[in-house]
Design a protein around this motif. Structure first.
Motif, PDB file in Angstrom:
ATOM      1  N   ASP A  36       0.852  -1.183   0.000  1.00  0.00           N
ATOM      2  CA  ASP A  36       0.000   0.000   0.000  1.00  0.00           C
ATOM      3  C   ASP A  36       0.890   1.236   0.000  1.00  0.00           C
ATOM      4  OD1 ASP A  36      -1.854   2.005   0.276  1.00  0.00           O
ATOM      5  OD2 ASP A  36      -2.625   1.311   2.202  1.00  0.00           O
ATOM      6  N   ARG A 100      -2.407   3.301  -7.246  1.00  0.00           N
ATOM      7  CA  ARG A 100      -2.949   1.956  -7.007  1.00  0.00           C
ATOM      8  C   ARG A 100      -3.465   1.324  -8.303  1.00  0.00           C
ATOM      9  NH1 ARG A 100      -5.473   4.360  -1.727  1.00  0.00           N
ATOM     10  NH2 ARG A 100      -3.932   3.692  -0.202  1.00  0.00           N
ATOM     11  N   THR A 147       5.837   0.739   6.746  1.00  0.00           N
ATOM     12  CA  THR A 147       4.450   0.917   7.177  1.00  0.00           C
ATOM     13  C   THR A 147       4.486   1.846   8.384  1.00  0.00           C
ATOM     14  OG1 THR A 147       4.356  -0.868   8.808  1.00  0.00           O
ATOM     15  CG2 THR A 147       3.867  -1.465   6.515  1.00  0.00           C
TER      16      THR A 147
END
Length: 177
Positions: A36, A100, A147
């Motif tokens: 992500d 994305r 992250t």
């Protein structure tokens, strides 16, 4: 297509000892097509004599299929914030959906024919100088956070500018306005 963040830069700097091998190993299995992008943060610490031009940071994702000669590339704005004397960069929220979508398209290529698909992920910035002559031994550090739950990992630790920029690139830095 495995992620090798700043791979060209890392290969150039391996010999000078500025690249932190444990960080490269931690990133080895990370795929830019599955991760992500909202979770990635890059922290850049530049010498006092140099600044990164505000608004100049971009993330570039490219891929090509050898079997069909198809090529896709996207350039995405990196928003910046200052924290503890360093600049933090993350993909601008307005560019996340587009990034994305490109990840998904390239991931489909990878699924169809992983051997035919190649690509790269890079970061581009424009720098300027605050002094007449920037010392060749001035250093840059780059840390990555994969992250938000993980700590920053050092990628480059006090890398001399002379190991990143050629003499002509160093002298060609424009004065900051």
């Amino acid at each position: 297509m495995k992620l090798e963040i700043l791979s060209g830069l890392c290969l150039c700097l391996i010999g000078c000892g500025s690249v932190v091998p444990s960080t490269l190993m931690a990133m080895r299995g990370l795929s830019p097509l599955e991760a992500d992008p909202a979770g990635f943060v890059t922290r850049v610490t530049v010498p006092d004599q140099v600044r990164i031009v505000p608004g100049s940071a971009r993330l570039i994702l490219q891929a090509e299929r050898a079997d069909t000669k198809a090529r896709r590339e996207g350039t995405f704005v990196l928003d910046e914030t200052l924290a503890d004397g360093a600049t933090l960069y993350r993909v601008a929220p307005r560019d996340l959906a587009r990034l994305r979508a490109l990840q998904s398209e390239i991931n489909a290529w990878e699924t169809l024919d992983p051997e035919a698909t190649t690509g790269s992920l890079s970061v581009s910035v424009t720098a300027c100088r605050l002094v007449e002559i920037v010392p060749r031994d001035a250093t840059v550090s780059v840390d990555l956070q994969l992250t938000e739950a993980e700590p920053f990992l050092p990628l480059l630790s006090n890398a001399p500018l002379a190991s990143i920029l050629t003499d002509s690139e160093l002298t060609a830095l424009v004065p900051c306005t």
